[in-house]
Structures are given as structure tokens and as C-alpha cells.
Design an enzyme around this catalytic site. Structure first.
Site, short mmCIF file in Angstrom:
data_model
loop_
_atom_site.label_atom_id
_atom_site.label_comp_id
_atom_site.label_asym_id
_atom_site.label_seq_id
_atom_site.Cartn_x
_atom_site.Cartn_y
_atom_site.Cartn_z
N GLU A 151 17.75 -51.82 -1.63
CA GLU A 151 17.92 -51.73 -0.10
C GLU A 151 18.29 -50.07 -0.11
O GLU A 151 17.79 -49.60 0.92
CB GLU A 151 19.09 -52.47 0.24
CG GLU A 151 18.47 -54.10 0.27
CD GLU A 151 17.16 -54.06 0.83
OE1 GLU A 151 16.85 -53.81 2.06
OE2 GLU A 151 16.17 -54.72 0.08
N TRP A 192 15.32 -48.33 0.23
CA TRP A 192 14.71 -48.41 1.65
C TRP A 192 15.31 -47.49 2.42
O TRP A 192 14.46 -46.62 3.29
CB TRP A 192 14.90 -49.87 2.07
CG TRP A 192 13.62 -50.64 1.70
CD1 TRP A 192 13.79 -51.63 0.84
CD2 TRP A 192 12.14 -50.49 2.00
NE1 TRP A 192 12.50 -52.41 0.63
CE2 TRP A 192 11.63 -51.73 1.29
CE3 TRP A 192 11.49 -49.85 3.08
CZ2 TRP A 192 10.38 -51.97 1.49
CZ3 TRP A 192 10.28 -50.13 3.18
CH2 TRP A 192 9.43 -51.26 2.60
N TRP A 225 -0.67 -53.90 25.06
CA TRP A 225 0.75 -54.77 24.90
C TRP A 225 0.82 -55.27 26.20
O TRP A 225 0.38 -54.89 27.20
CB TRP A 225 1.93 -53.76 24.76
CG TRP A 225 2.09 -52.77 23.53
CD1 TRP A 225 1.71 -51.38 23.39
CD2 TRP A 225 2.61 -53.30 22.38
NE1 TRP A 225 1.95 -50.90 22.10
CE2 TRP A 225 2.26 -52.26 21.19
CE3 TRP A 225 2.82 -54.33 21.66
CZ2 TRP A 225 2.42 -52.22 20.01
CZ3 TRP A 225 3.26 -54.59 20.30
CH2 TRP A 225 3.06 -53.47 19.43
N ASN A 273 20.18 -58.28 8.46
CA ASN A 273 18.89 -57.79 8.46
C ASN A 273 17.47 -58.69 8.71
O ASN A 273 16.63 -58.53 9.14
CB ASN A 273 18.70 -57.14 7.12
CG ASN A 273 17.41 -56.53 6.72
OD1 ASN A 273 16.98 -55.74 7.38
ND2 ASN A 273 16.51 -56.96 5.74
N TRP A 277 6.83 -52.16 20.52
CA TRP A 277 7.85 -51.97 19.52
C TRP A 277 8.82 -50.84 20.19
O TRP A 277 10.15 -50.97 20.00
CB TRP A 277 7.45 -51.60 18.08
CG TRP A 277 6.52 -50.28 18.09
CD1 TRP A 277 5.30 -50.37 18.04
CD2 TRP A 277 6.94 -49.04 17.63
NE1 TRP A 277 4.86 -49.16 18.08
CE2 TRP A 277 5.89 -48.40 17.84
CE3 TRP A 277 8.16 -48.47 17.63
CZ2 TRP A 277 5.87 -47.03 17.41
CZ3 TRP A 277 8.18 -47.09 17.22
CH2 TRP A 277 7.17 -46.31 17.33
N TRP A 289 11.47 -51.18 12.81
CA TRP A 289 10.71 -51.53 14.09
C TRP A 289 9.07 -51.59 13.70
O TRP A 289 8.40 -52.36 14.13
CB TRP A 289 11.11 -50.92 15.16
CG TRP A 289 12.03 -51.61 16.06
CD1 TRP A 289 13.50 -51.42 15.87
CD2 TRP A 289 12.23 -52.83 16.83
NE1 TRP A 289 14.22 -52.38 16.57
CE2 TRP A 289 13.31 -53.07 17.01
CE3 TRP A 289 10.99 -53.51 17.45
CZ2 TRP A 289 13.46 -54.33 17.67
CZ3 TRP A 289 11.25 -54.54 18.04
CH2 TRP A 289 12.35 -55.01 18.33
C1 LIG Z 1 14.10 -53.96 13.28
C2 LIG Z 1 14.98 -53.36 12.37
C3 LIG Z 1 15.88 -52.17 12.78
C4 LIG Z 1 16.88 -51.76 12.01
N1 LIG Z 1 17.76 -50.81 12.40
C5 LIG Z 1 18.61 -49.95 11.67
C6 LIG Z 1 19.40 -49.01 12.07
O1 LIG Z 1 19.19 -48.61 13.00
N2 LIG Z 1 20.33 -48.57 11.03
C7 LIG Z 1 20.46 -49.06 9.67
O2 LIG Z 1 21.21 -48.67 8.92
N3 LIG Z 1 19.70 -49.95 9.21
C8 LIG Z 1 18.75 -50.46 10.30
N4 LIG Z 1 17.77 -51.75 9.83
C9 LIG Z 1 17.88 -51.99 8.37
C10 LIG Z 1 18.94 -53.23 7.83
O3 LIG Z 1 18.82 -54.17 8.89
C11 LIG Z 1 20.34 -52.62 7.96
O4 LIG Z 1 20.31 -51.61 7.10
C12 LIG Z 1 21.10 -53.79 7.16
O5 LIG Z 1 21.16 -54.88 8.08
C13 LIG Z 1 22.64 -53.22 7.24
O6 LIG Z 1 23.35 -54.53 6.72
P1 LIG Z 1 24.39 -53.91 5.27
O7 LIG Z 1 24.87 -52.49 5.52
O8 LIG Z 1 25.13 -55.08 5.29
O9 LIG Z 1 23.19 -53.83 4.38
P2 LIG Z 1 22.84 -54.14 2.84
O10 LIG Z 1 22.20 -55.48 2.83
O11 LIG Z 1 24.22 -54.20 2.17
O12 LIG Z 1 22.18 -52.65 2.22
C14 LIG Z 1 23.16 -51.63 1.90
C15 LIG Z 1 22.58 -50.33 2.65
O13 LIG Z 1 21.24 -50.25 2.41
C16 LIG Z 1 20.65 -49.63 3.80
N5 LIG Z 1 19.51 -50.59 4.01
C17 LIG Z 1 19.54 -51.79 3.95
N6 LIG Z 1 18.43 -52.47 4.11
C18 LIG Z 1 17.67 -51.23 4.73
C19 LIG Z 1 16.43 -51.56 5.44
N7 LIG Z 1 15.45 -52.49 5.49
N8 LIG Z 1 16.03 -50.25 6.05
C20 LIG Z 1 16.82 -49.16 5.97
N9 LIG Z 1 17.92 -49.27 5.39
C21 LIG Z 1 18.48 -50.41 4.49
C22 LIG Z 1 21.43 -49.82 4.60
O14 LIG Z 1 22.08 -48.38 4.73
C23 LIG Z 1 22.72 -50.61 4.11
O15 LIG Z 1 24.04 -50.44 4.49
C24 LIG Z 1 16.82 -52.25 10.50
C25 LIG Z 1 16.04 -53.31 10.08
C26 LIG Z 1 15.02 -53.81 11.05
C27 LIG Z 1 14.26 -54.90 10.56
#
Ligand SMILES: Cc1cc2nc3c(=O)[nH]c(=O)nc-3n(C[C@H](O)[C@H](O)[C@H](O)COP(=O)(O)OP(=O)(O)OC[C@H]3O[C@@H](n4cnc5c(N)ncnc54)[C@H](O)[C@@H]3O)c2cc1C
Length: 458
Positions: free
Chosen positions: A267, A270, A299, A334, A352, A375
Site C-alpha cells: 500500500e 501504491w 457522462w 479505502n 470522475w 478516482w
Molecule cells: C477514490 C479514492 C480516493 C482516494 N484519495 C486519497 C487521498 O486523497 N489521499 C490519500 O492519501 N489516499 C487516498 N486514497 C487511497 C486510500 O484510500 C487511502 O490512502 C487510505 O484509505 C488511507 O487510510 P490509511 O492511512 O489507514 O491507509 P493504510 O491502509 O494503513 O495504508 C498506509 C498508507 O499507504 C498509502 N495508501 C494506502 N492505500 C493507498 C492507495 N490505494 N493509493 C495511494 N496510497 C495509498 C496511504 O498513504 C496510507 O496512509 C484514495 C482512494 C480512492 C479509491
């Protein structure tokens, strides 16, 4: 000589590349620009700005303990910063300005106009342009990008910078501006700031939760994820610090004892991937889809549908629970982000970019790279996005990832009385007509078909 450290999305004193280099080069004065107009143009959420301003107070204290004065200036738009910095550096006889690079287009344009600026790579684990395929091109697909990162990590885990030393007292006569924090206070701004707090969260997550992360991360009713995104986004924590905490039990070497550890690393990668994509493909900064052919997508953009979605009133419980969690806390799980984004872009066929903007306006962790990536993934317009024909059914997702309906009940008290069979789709089989909860605003099967046809026709 005196150096100026310019803080932006890196509000910490530990493991901060530019700050460390600035302090190595001489006496240091710190600077921050507050740019309310620019924040508005970038759709930054009030809850995120409030979080930023509170952390800034804490950063000021931490810097004061090192005898580094912090100058805070209100400069409404970024285009005016270079000129201000030119004057300031003359007035304070500054040798160089130190800052950590930011990867969006506007940020890069702003920095290009600043004289005597030394930029450091700090937002990512690996410098941009350093992860390339065999043809020396940027990766467009996550899995090979991840493999390339794994190879680098096997060889060498990027280490954190040492703590900075306390410097001799330094005079700085520049008065700071104040910004009215009340303008940004969110009624539930319960997210605590300070680097210490972020490290406590990180350490607790690594000690107690990361081993089961792979099993629990998809269930929004559990606190199975780290909830560190807001801290990473404004740089209260660095990605390097996360990595080093993850591998601390293994002497700092890349090693996994539990599957959850590897899944969490993925993650973080990612996050890394989307930051590199933002840099390598500037079109994603310009509201353009990664896949050119999807520019022509027709759209529906029905305003009523968008309103219902944004207020958590679609009649699809898992979607509404997610949107209400976002409105109430500034954060959304997420799995539910994906469900809400896919429902908006596929079932409702709303562009989107409207969803991306709405998320940005409400997320405490709103980050251009990750938000745009998420997105465009959900809308099937992005790099390595979900294929357009794999449309989530939100009811099935709900049954699978919130089987008892605990998450739904938390955010939709109107549905509290329903059992785990009915809660995901309350009005199926003509039941529950008495509920004070909207009927579904669309037919999931028909709208799925409509989305498939819209994408097929491209
Ligand atoms: C539509 C959509 C919009 C999103 N917008 C954002 C946003 O604006 N900012 C944001 O930080 N994340 C975003 N995410 C990714 C993800 O949802 C969040 O990073 C995550 O939910 C944060 O929770 P956590 O810190 O508990 O993550 P954890 O699951 O603990 O993951 C650890 C860290 O990894 C990174 N991470 C995890 N998953 C992703 C992912 N899919 N993409 C990118 N980084 C990731 C984050 O920095 C996160 O804090 C988005 C996902 C989607 C589907």
C-alpha cells in the site's frame, strides 16, 4: 552563512531531507507561506487546512527548541511567493533556500521562479525519475513498478536522516502573520497533531495491527488500517519513517514474518506509484484522463444524482455510510472509497472529476496524486485502472465486507433495527416501507448495463 528552510508539505523536524541539509550548511531560519486563495483553487478541505495550521503551531515549538525561528507569512497566491522570497533573502542575507520538492505542476512552476532554491527529494521513498523500466521509461502499471521497488529495497532500505542539532541563538526581526484558524475549524477536528503523536500511532499499528492487516484491511467496521494518510500527506510523518518502523524488528532489512507486513508495504508502494505517475505524466495534474480514449465518454452528470451521492442519500446503504463518514470525520475507509467512487462514475455515470473534486474538498488526507489515482482507477480512465467491465455491485460488496452491517449501522442510524440480511438492501422484496431512509436512486442492473454500453462505444 544563514540558510532559509522553506516548509511546505513536510511539517516535521525529524527525517526531513531539506531541513537536515540546511542545518548542515549553516545557521538556519525557517519560513512558511500560508496561501488561502491557492488552497481554495486546489479545493483543499477546511478540515485539512485546520490540521495543517495546528501542526504548524507544533512545528514552531519544535523548531524553537532547536533555536530555529519560524517566519509565517500570508501570501494569498503562490505566484507572489518568489518575489517575497527574493526580498526576504536580501533582508536576512540568506545564502540558499532549502525545500523539499513537490510534484504537482503548479508547485513545480512556483519553485522554478524562486532564485537560489535547493530542492531535495523527500515526498517519495525513491527519487522521481529513478524507477524506470528496461527502456528507461516510467512504469504505467503498478505490479512491475512494485517489483522494481522491491529490488531496490532488497538491496538497500532508504534510511532516515539523523536528528538535527540545536543551533546557537539567532536574531530574526521579521514579524509573522496570523491566520484566523476559526475559518477552518471543523466541528469534529479530532485528529491530533504533533510528530510524537504520529509516531505513537505508527508504532502501535506496527506492534499490534500490521500482522493481520491483510485480513482486516478491507472491513470498514474494524480499525484494521493505520489511519496515517493525513500525517503522511502534510509530512508529519515521512514514508521513510513508515518503512523503517516496518522493518525495525528485522534490523532495518527488508523482511516479512507476517503476510500483513508485505501487504502494508504494497500500500505504501501504491502511494509511491501515484506520486511518480503525477510527476511523469503531468496531464493528470490538468484534469485529463490517463487513457485518452476515455475523453469522449458521455457522462450523464445528473445534478440530482450527484447531490444525493454527496449527501449520503442514495438509498444504497454502503455508499451512504461511506459518504456520511467522510462528511463527519474527513476520512473514509479505502474499500468504501472505491465503492463510492465506482458507484458515482459507473452506476450514476457522473464524471470522475466531480467526485475527485468533492473528495478533495472534504478529505483530511486529500492528496492530488493519490486522490486522482483512486478516482481514475475506479472510473477505468487511469493508468492500471480497473477494467471497465468489472463494475462493483455495491450490495454484494457490502455483504462481503460489512457482513453484519456494523459499519452501516454506525453511520446510518435509520437502519439500526435491520438484521444482517436486510441491512444491505433494505427495500428488496418490498420490505421495510416504513423506514425513514431514501429508496435507491437507481436500478443497479440497468445502470450497470448503461455504463458498459457507454464504455464499449468508445
Ligand atoms: C477514490 C479514492 C480516493 C482516494 N484519495 C486519497 C487521498 O486523497 N489521499 C490519500 O492519501 N489516499 C487516498 N486514497 C487511497 C486510500 O484510500 C487511502 O490512502 C487510505 O484509505 C488511507 O487510510 P490509511 O492511512 O489507514 O491507509 P493504510 O491502509 O494503513 O495504508 C498506509 C498508507 O499507504 C498509502 N495508501 C494506502 N492505500 C493507498 C492507495 N490505494 N493509493 C495511494 N496510497 C495509498 C496511504 O498513504 C496510507 O496512509 C484514495 C482512494 C480512492 C479509491
Amino acid at each position: 552563512m544563514t540558510q532559509l528552510m522553506w516548509f511546505r508539505q513536510d511539517l516535521r523536524i525529524q527525517d526531513n531531507s531539506a531541513l537536515w541539509h540546511a542545518t548542515q550548511a549553516g545557521q538556519c531560519i525557517a519560513f512558511v507561506a500560508l496561501s488561502p486563495k491557492q488552497w481554495q483553487q486546489h479545493n483543499d478541505a477546511p478540515i485539512k487546512i485546520d490540521f495543517y495550521l495546528r501542526q504548524l503551531e507544533s512545528l514552531k515549538d519544535s523548531l524553537a527548541q532547536k533555536n530555529i525561528p519560524l517566519i509565517i507569512k500570508k501570501i494569498d497566491e503562490w505566484q507572489d511567493i518568489p518575489h517575497y522570497l527574493e526580498q526576504l533573502t536580501k533582508e536576512l542575507d540568506i545564502e540558499h533556500i532549502y525545500a523539499n520538492a513537490e510534484l504537482g505542476i503548479h508547485e513545480q512552476q512556483r519553485d522554478q521562479a524562486v532564485k537560489n532554491l535547493k530542492l531535495f527529494q523527500d515526498r517519495t521513498l525513491f527519487p522521481v525519475k529513478s524507477i524506470r523500466n528496461k527502456s528507461n521509461e516510467p512504469y504505467k502499471v503498478f505490479t512491475p513498478f512494485k517489483k522494481a521497488c522491491y529490488e531496490r529495497l532488497h538491496h538497500d532500505v532508504p534510511s532516515c536522516y539523523p536528528s538535527i542539532e540545536k543551533q546557537a541563538k539567532i536574531d530574526c526581526h521579521i514579524q509573522s502573520d496570523a491566520l484566523d484558524q476559526k475559518d477552518y475549524q471543523h466541528k469534529q477536528a479530532h485528529w491530533n497533531v504533533t510528530e510524537e503523536h504520529a509516531h505513537q500511532l505508527l508504532n502501535t499499528f506496527i506492534q499490534d495491527d500490521v500482522k493481520d492487516y491483510n485480513k482486516e484491511r478491507d472491513f470498514p467496521a474494524y480499525a484494521g488500517t493505520s489511519q496515517l494518510s493525513a500525517y503522511l500527506n502534510i509530512g508529519i510523518l515521512s514514508a521513510r519513517q513508515c518503512l523503517n518502523a516496518l522493518f525495525a524488528p528485522y534490523d532495518g532489512q527488508m523482511h516479512f514474518k507476517h503476510d500483513g507486513e508485505q501487504t502494508w508495504l504494497d500500500e505504501l508502494l501504491w502511494r509511491e506509484f501515484y506520486q511518480h505517475v503525477l510527476y511523469d505524466f503531468p496531464k493528470v495534474s490538468k484534469h485529463l484522463p490517463f487513457k485518452d480514449e476515455t475523453k469522449k465518454l458521455k457522462w450523464e452528470n445528473n445534478e440530482k444524482d450527484f447531490k444525493a451521492w454527496s449527501e449520503g442519500q442514495t438509498g444504497i446503504p454502503i455508499v451512504d455510510a461511506g459518504m456520511r463518514q467522510l462528511l463527519s470525520t474527513g476520512w473514509m475507509h479505502n474499500r468504501v472509497r472505491m465503492i463510492c467512487a465506482m458507484f458515482l462514475t459507473k452506476n450514476l455515470l457522473v464524471d470522475w472529476r466531480k467526485g475527485e473534486q468533492f473528495f478533495m474538498q472534504h478529505l483530511i488526507d486529500g492528496d492530488l496524486a493519490a486522490n486522482n489515482g483512486g478516482w481514475q482507477w475506479s472510473a477505468s480512465t487511469g493508468t492500471d485502472s480497473v477494467p471497465y467491465f468489472r463494475i462493483f455491485n455495491p450490495i454484494t460488496q457490502s455483504e462481503r465486507f460489512d457482513p453484519k452491517g456494523d459499519y452501516i449501522k454506525k453511520w446510518i442510524p435509520e437502519l439500526k433495527q435491520l438484521d444482517e440480511k436486510q441491512i444491505h438492501d433494505p427495500y428488496s422484496k418490498n420490505a421495510n416501507a416504513h423506514l425513514d431512509y431514501p429508496k435507491p436512486i437507481c436500478d443497479l442492473k440497468k445502470t450497470r448495463q448503461r455504463a458498459l454500453e457507454a464504455f464499449k462505444s468508445l
